[in-house]
Design a protein around this motif. Sequence first.
Motif, PDB file in Angstrom:
ATOM      1  N   ASP A 125      -7.552  -1.719  -4.545  1.00 15.38           N
ATOM      2  CA  ASP A 125      -7.330  -0.455  -5.685  1.00 15.38           C
ATOM      3  C   ASP A 125      -7.968  -0.841  -7.026  1.00 15.38           C
ATOM      4  O   ASP A 125      -7.449  -0.253  -8.260  1.00 15.38           O
ATOM      5  N   VAL A 134     -13.432  -1.147   0.914  1.00 16.02           N
ATOM      6  CA  VAL A 134     -12.794  -0.393   1.803  1.00 16.02           C
ATOM      7  C   VAL A 134     -13.769   0.396   3.104  1.00 16.02           C
ATOM      8  O   VAL A 134     -13.374   0.355   4.042  1.00 16.02           O
ATOM      9  N   LEU A 196      -3.048   2.077  -0.108  1.00 15.35           N
ATOM     10  CA  LEU A 196      -3.488   3.259  -1.074  1.00 15.35           C
ATOM     11  C   LEU A 196      -2.517   4.045  -1.531  1.00 15.35           C
ATOM     12  O   LEU A 196      -2.563   4.652  -2.507  1.00 15.35           O
TER      13      LEU A 196
END
Length: 398
Positions: A125, A134, A196
């Motif tokens: 993040d 990711v 997420l």
Amino acid sequence: MNTPTLVAGALWLVTVWRLPSLHHSHTQRSLALTFATLAAAMTFEVPTVRDAVDASTGVHGLSSLLKHLLGVVSAAFLLDFVIAVVRPHGLARRLRLVAIGVTLPLMSVFYALAIWMPGEGATIDEGRRAAYIVLYTAAFILYIGVAMIVATWLFLGGVRHSRTLPGKAGLGFLGLGTLLGSFYALQRVAFVIVRLATGTAHSELEIQISATLKQMAILSIALGACLPPLAGAVEHVRAWAALRRLRPLWRHLTAAVPHVVLTTSIPKRRVSFRLDRCVIEIVDASLALREFVSAEVHQRARVFATRKGLQGEEVEAVAEASWLRVAALGARTASQLEGVEHPSLGVTGSNQTSELAWLTAVAHAYTSSPVVAEFARQEESPAPLSTGHSERGLSHDN
């Protein structure tokens, strides 16, 4: 010794065992390469190897990249193997080549961007670097997930078409392994979505579940790949033992009628073929020898065995061995009997297992039963059979 080391060591043992199959068929080569690449991938999970690779190159996480790349290659070889087994005509070959050809470069590029991009953190993040992580994970999981789902469908679908129990069990365990591999991919996706969505990481739980599913999948795949060869080894030993038990009967009968022995030799390593041939020649010899005795001899042998206290199938085996011995003795001193009813063979050939069991019982009675020896002496012809010269004249050795 830690679990990754044990898993990697076991995989390398399987790899060495499968190494000779690299020179065999395309199917066997794909399976051998599956284990070779999987063993190499799991080696990078061994703590000492992982730390040594990262320290020597100065690139943090390089061992993880190599492990994942090899994992993708291993999944590609496994998919190639199952398609060769279940769908020999092929399945989406060009699409599979494109998929592996795109996945490996993408993973490498995303890894490089995540590692060498300026900035400090690299969690899921944290801005642009996190986006590359990711994407890297997505490329890896997408390929592994799809490959494992397709492999599971093919493996489990092939179970019902396999004709042998070891084959069914092998495909079943392979299918279970790829199914666990699918669960591995799905749980990785689930943890990414949770992170997420909530901003909360469950790293320890994710690592524990991932390691468990991965190790169970590898174990199941290894077991599934090893079962058919191991079953073949067991059958080889069984065939050798059966051949050894039938050899004395074969020697005696073919010595009396050597013309039934086939002339073409069979290599000693082909035990199952030698066993089949031994059975065929015993049956052919029995058919030839029955012409030298009447059905009355068989009936007298049956009554004699019953009087000696034998019962059930033992009576039939001893009776058959008895008339065969009488016929073998008479084949050298008498001519074939005409105009009489001859004994019928106890073996029918309708079932290979029952045929082998029956001949084994007859062979044991022929060479070991005192009842058979006594009956043969009672029925013996004036000139007993001498087998030495005939045995030396046989053209092959089962």
